[in-house]
Design a protein around this motif. Structure first.
Motif, short mmCIF file in Angstrom:
data_model
loop_
_atom_site.label_atom_id
_atom_site.label_comp_id
_atom_site.label_asym_id
_atom_site.label_seq_id
_atom_site.Cartn_x
_atom_site.Cartn_y
_atom_site.Cartn_z
N GLN A 84 38.70 38.01 38.52
CA GLN A 84 39.91 38.43 37.82
C GLN A 84 40.26 39.84 38.30
O GLN A 84 39.54 40.79 38.00
N PRO A 85 41.34 40.00 39.04
CA PRO A 85 41.65 41.31 39.65
C PRO A 85 42.31 42.27 38.67
O PRO A 85 42.95 41.86 37.70
N PHE A 86 42.13 43.54 38.97
CA PHE A 86 42.84 44.60 38.24
C PHE A 86 43.09 45.73 39.22
O PHE A 86 42.14 46.25 39.84
N PRO A 87 44.36 46.13 39.43
CA PRO A 87 44.65 47.17 40.43
C PRO A 87 44.03 48.50 40.04
O PRO A 87 44.21 49.00 38.93
N SER A 88 43.27 49.08 40.96
CA SER A 88 42.64 50.37 40.73
C SER A 88 42.28 50.98 42.06
O SER A 88 42.03 50.27 43.03
N ARG A 89 42.24 52.30 42.12
CA ARG A 89 41.85 53.02 43.33
C ARG A 89 40.49 53.68 43.18
O ARG A 89 40.03 54.36 44.09
N VAL A 90 39.84 53.49 42.04
CA VAL A 90 38.60 54.19 41.76
C VAL A 90 37.54 53.20 41.29
O VAL A 90 37.77 52.44 40.36
N LEU A 91 36.38 53.22 41.93
CA LEU A 91 35.28 52.34 41.56
C LEU A 91 34.83 52.59 40.13
O LEU A 91 34.53 51.67 39.38
N ASP A 92 34.77 53.86 39.72
CA ASP A 92 34.28 54.18 38.38
C ASP A 92 35.14 53.56 37.29
O ASP A 92 34.65 53.25 36.21
N GLU A 93 36.43 53.37 37.58
CA GLU A 93 37.30 52.75 36.59
C GLU A 93 36.89 51.30 36.34
O GLU A 93 36.98 50.80 35.22
N CYS A 94 36.41 50.63 37.40
CA CYS A 94 35.94 49.24 37.25
C CYS A 94 34.77 49.19 36.27
O CYS A 94 34.71 48.34 35.38
N GLY A 104 33.56 48.42 28.70
CA GLY A 104 34.32 48.39 27.46
C GLY A 104 34.73 47.00 27.02
O GLY A 104 35.34 46.84 25.96
N ASN A 105 34.43 45.99 27.82
CA ASN A 105 34.79 44.61 27.48
C ASN A 105 33.50 43.78 27.42
O ASN A 105 32.88 43.51 28.44
N CYS A 106 33.09 43.38 26.23
CA CYS A 106 31.79 42.70 26.06
C CYS A 106 31.73 41.35 26.77
O CYS A 106 30.64 40.83 27.00
N SER A 107 32.88 40.77 27.10
CA SER A 107 32.87 39.49 27.80
C SER A 107 32.75 39.65 29.31
O SER A 107 32.59 38.68 30.04
N CYS A 108 32.85 40.89 29.81
CA CYS A 108 32.74 41.15 31.25
C CYS A 108 31.28 41.18 31.65
O CYS A 108 30.49 41.98 31.14
N ILE A 109 30.89 40.30 32.56
CA ILE A 109 29.47 40.19 32.94
C ILE A 109 29.21 40.74 34.34
O ILE A 109 28.05 40.86 34.74
N ALA A 110 30.25 41.08 35.10
CA ALA A 110 30.04 41.64 36.44
C ALA A 110 31.36 42.21 36.94
O ALA A 110 32.44 41.82 36.47
N TYR A 111 31.25 43.12 37.90
CA TYR A 111 32.45 43.65 38.53
C TYR A 111 32.14 43.98 39.99
O TYR A 111 30.98 44.13 40.39
N MET A 136 37.54 43.79 40.59
CA MET A 136 37.40 42.36 40.34
C MET A 136 36.37 42.18 39.24
O MET A 136 35.27 42.74 39.31
N PHE A 137 36.74 41.41 38.21
CA PHE A 137 35.86 41.21 37.06
C PHE A 137 35.50 39.73 36.93
O PHE A 137 36.26 38.84 37.32
N TRP A 138 34.33 39.47 36.34
CA TRP A 138 33.89 38.11 36.03
C TRP A 138 33.47 38.07 34.57
O TRP A 138 32.82 39.00 34.07
N SER A 139 33.85 36.98 33.88
CA SER A 139 33.61 36.93 32.44
C SER A 139 32.92 35.66 31.98
O SER A 139 32.58 35.55 30.80
N ASP A 140 32.68 34.71 32.84
CA ASP A 140 32.09 33.45 32.40
C ASP A 140 30.76 33.18 33.09
O ASP A 140 29.69 33.27 32.49
N THR A 141 30.84 32.90 34.36
CA THR A 141 29.64 32.61 35.13
C THR A 141 29.78 33.18 36.53
O THR A 141 30.91 33.47 36.97
N LEU A 142 28.68 33.36 37.21
CA LEU A 142 28.68 33.83 38.59
C LEU A 142 28.21 32.68 39.45
O LEU A 142 27.04 32.31 39.43
#
Length: 817
Positions: A361-371, A377-384, A393-399
């Motif tokens: 799941q993409p999110f536009p950003s120029r900074v790694l720390d923002e990811c 801050g999102n408890c359903s986010c399991i990886a980035y 890029m975020f993952w919320s279900d399975t890898l």
């Protein structure tokens, strides 16, 4: 009577010839017109004889099909019409039906295949043509409108110029569909094409609807799942685009070679190129390439590494979901988490060099720390993960479908329970304690040894600076003191790159990647694993001056940040290798691109960069080597000052400096600097003035001499301006009466910058106000130094040391005078 019979046969023969000619006109080599019937085994061939529309039988069968073949290799079938309805004998035919469709008929004139145009699409005067691209086109002859084409209805082969697509809104796709088997071209189990998930496209092959292989996400340059692409782009293979209405397109742009991408009946996608000498197809790549390329080989939260004896393992913090199956080599159930996540106090494990999972799941950003912040801050986010072109890029279900590439790829940050890190902290603590104790013991022993030596020999005051290995250097206010042979160089807080990573990025520092070279060493273009383009400055091992420039550049530019300065991205110091990594400037330098294209915005940009160096940065910097090749242009043609190897830092209230070691490039050096070694902010202003005049004239100061006037560039500019003939100095392609006032004003500003006395030159902030028009009335410049004879030569009889720059893209070369 015999004469009448003879005439009858003559006329009959002529009529037959006319009819034959009419048929030949109707049946051209590459077209089928209304009323023309192509019967097995007749063919039509493209204009350049590249492709043939013909009847054929696959191996080990007598069934007949209509297809397009590659003329140099007729067994290479690139498209099949009646793939699901074969002809059982050789009585088939191809023609245009009354409603304008291209049809395949059997021996009883029954239609077994059709282009299936609707009634509203029926052409009045249709014609079918096979093109030299291999595309079979049905069009309206009068208007030229294309009504149907084989490229929009591919079978199992992707050709140059063909497009696979997906409409994100409707889900409609143009796909490759494999043959059922090698002898049956009917639609098989495997389909492949472009699929878009959350706005990120990738190539996917499916087996009966289940994913079989995927290319990984497309970041605008490469597919993350194709390991080969991190080392080099596949030229002519990749072109992914999208439009404003929700369509994504994957294509292979036309080239001067023949190649195909084929999806075979076993689900393997193969790219081949035609070898015209050997008359055969050479295989370039095949996917899946190995077991780990098969989709989800190790199941959820499993990681695949083809180089390991057991290719599947679990990500840290996970364990096999079924130990028994896992032990038997059945990894489909994957892994499960050992400890439940606690949300707020979780941490992230960095897993390097990965083919990142599916369903990003993409999110536009120029900074790694923002990811990291957003994922935490999102408890359903399991990886980035982070990529410079995509952003977060975020993952919320399975890898799923994760692979370890070993030395290239994207870093994946996996969320783990805080308990997973506690045990690791304990182990690290024990290690740290052991190291500290050992270090203290060694230090005490070294101190005792040193004390005994000092006591024996006594101490002696030193006026010189003693560096490691006993080397002694005298201080010089203009030089960075360092040991040339030092293997221990501190590059501060700069991001660290490994030499192996940079070697891959630059294709092993191949000459085709070379951008330029100078005293510092060669500069290469590189592409990092995430697709980011970089410029790699590699210090020459035999360049003593380059070592000083290396250290100076690290010290200076690592502390600077401005839109008109080239950004330093990181460094590499490994053994003898000393490398700096910069942002890549695609439009080269001012020297290469700007002459003949005067743009006052560029002079403003350069001026703003100099103003930042002189006044606005936390350090006060004198560049000392401003010239066109040291002004680089980004993709938007914004100028950025580069090469700080010769820069000088001013401290406190220091306004000027002096040196016995002059560095820079003659033609751009201020007179007081080149002749006496004195430099200040006004030295850079002088160089900037030369740049302005060069841009206006479209000539380099060091290469220009007016034979008629016996003047160099600066002298010529002053003479023509002083005689109110400034427009004659302007380069012809940009000289016009409409821009005369602006051009003459810029010449005057340039002449003010190159005044002989530093006190007569304006400060850079004043120059910017002049250029912008804030200062309307300009002072009258004096006649500049060297105006009479155009000389830019070095001063005669000097015993000083001079370091010159070669006026190319890169840094300086040592040349004592």
């Amino acid at each position: 009577m015999s004469q009448i019979i003879t005439q009858f046969f003559v006329h009959t023969s002529i009529l037959v010839l006319i009819l034959q000619s009419t048929v030949c006109l109707s049946l051209q080599n590459d077209t089928i017109s209304v009323g023309v019937v192509i019967r097995d085994p007749e063919t039509i061939t493209s204009a350049k004889q590249n492709y043939i529309l013909r009847f054929f039988s696959p191996p080990n069968t007598t069934n007949r099909y209509v297809g397009i073949s590659f003329s140099l290799s007729e067994e290479t079938v690139i498209w099949v019409a009646n793939r699901d309805t074969p002809l059982t004998d050789s009585s088939g035919a191809i023609t245009l039906s009354q409603d304008g469709n291209l049809v395949v008929l059997d021996g009883t004139n029954q239609t077994i295949w059709s282009t299936n145009l609707t009634t509203s699409q029926s052409p009045i005067n249709p014609v079918v043509q096979i093109l030299d691209t291999g595309n079979l086109v049905l069009r309206e002859e009068d208007s030229g409108d294309t009504l149907w084409e084989s490229f929009s209805h591919p079978t199992d082969v992707l050709m140059q110029g063909m497009v696979l697509s997906q409409n994100v809104k409707t889900g409609k796709q143009v796909l490759l569909t494999a043959w059922k088997n090698a002898t049956d071209p009917a639609i098989g189990s495997f389909r492949g094409g472009i699929e878009v998930m959350n706005g990120i496209p990738q190539l996917v092959t499916r087996n009966e609807g289940r994913p079989h292989w995927r290319s990984g996400q497309w970041n605008g340059l490469i597919f993350f799942g194709l390991k080969i692409m991190f080392g080099s782009f596949l030229e002519g293979f990749l072109q992914v685009k999208n439009d404003s209405v929700g369509n994504f397109f994957y294509s292979t742009p036309p080239m001067n070679v023949f190649f195909t991408v084929t999806l075979n009946s076993s689900g393997t996608t193969t790219r081949k190129v035609w070898d015209g000498v050997a008359k055969r197809w050479n295989v370039l790549e095949s996917y899946p390439e190995n077991e780990c390329d098969v989709y989800g080989k190790c199941g959820p939260f499993g990681i695949c590494n083809v180089l390991q004896s057991t290719i599947c393992s679990c990500l840290r913090g996970f364990e096999p979901a079924n130990e028994e199956e896992w032990g038997r080599g059945n990894w489909t159930n994957g892994c499960r988490r050992k400890s439940r996540l606690g949300c707020g106090d979780d941490g992230f494990e960095r897993v390097r060099y990965m083919k990142v999972p599916d369903f990003a799941q993409p999110f536009p950003s120029r900074v790694l720390d923002e990811c990291r912040t957003r994922c935490m801050g999102n408890c359903s986010c399991i990886a980035y993960a982070y990529d410079g072109n995509i952003g977060c890029m975020f993952w919320s279900d399975t890898l799923i479908d994760t692979q370890d590439f070993g030395d290239v790829g994207v870093d994946l940050y996996v969320r783990l329970s805080a308990s997973e890190f506690d045990s690791q902290k304990e182990r690290k603590l024990y290690i740290i304690i052991g190291v500290v104790v050992g270090f203290v013991c060694v230090s005490i022993m070294m101190f005792i040894a040193w004390w005994l030596i000092v006591k024996r020999k006594g101490s002696k005051a030193q006026d010189s600076i003693i560096l490691e290995a006993g080397q002694m250097f005298t201080t010089d206010s203009t030089a960075i003191i360092l040991k040339n042979e030092s293997n221990e160089i501190n590059i501060g807080e700069l991001p660290k790159f490994t030499f192996k990573m940079l070697a891959k990025a630059t294709n092993q520092f191949r000459v085709t990647n070379l951008l330029g070279r100078g005293g510092f060493g060669p500069v290469y273009k590189g592409v990092l694993a995430n697709g980011k383009e970089i410029a790699v400055k590699r210090l020459s091992t035999d360049s003593g001056q380059g070592m000083q420039e290396f250290m100076n550049e690290v010290i200076v530019i690592s502390k600077l940040q401005h839109r008109n300065l080239v950004k330093l991205l990181g460094g590499c110091v490994e053994k003898e290798e000393k490398i700096l990594i910069y942002e890549y400037m695609p439009n080269k330098s001012l020297e290469a691109c700007l002459f003949g294209q005067f743009n006052n915005l560029h002079t403003h940009g350069i001026g703003r960069g100099i103003l930042y160096l002189h006044r606005d940065s936390r350090l006060r910097i004198i560049h000392r080597d401003l010239k066109p090749s040291n002004v680089l242009l980004d993709q938007d043609w914004n100028p950025k000052i580069s090469d700080f190897g010769m820069a000088r830092i001013f401290g406190g209230n220091e306004e000027h400096g002096s040196t016995a070691r002059v560095v820079g490039t003659y033609g751009y050096m201020a007179p007081e600097y080149g002749m006496e070694g004195r430099f200040s902010e006004k030295s850079d202003v002088y160089s900037f003035g030369v740049l302005i005049l060069e841009i206006i004239k479209g000539k380099k100061n060091t290469h220009y001499f007016n034979d008629e006037l016996s003047l160099g560039l600066i002298g010529c500019a002053w003479k023509m301006w002083n005689e109110s003939n400034g427009l004659s100095f302007v380069e012809e392609s940009i000289a016009s009466r409409e821009t005369e006032e602006e051009m003459v004003r810029c010449i005057q500003i340039g002449l003010l910058c190159v005044e002989e006395s530093p006190n007569d030159r304006p400060l850079i902030q004043t120059v910017l106000s002049m250029l912008s028009g804030e200062i309307v009335k300009l002072p009258v410049p004096k006649q500049p130094v060297f105006a009479e004879n155009g000389s830019n030569s070095a001063p005669n009889g000097s015993t000083q040391q001079y370091v010159f720059s070669n006026n190319e893209l890169t840094l300086s070369v040592l040349d004592g005078r």
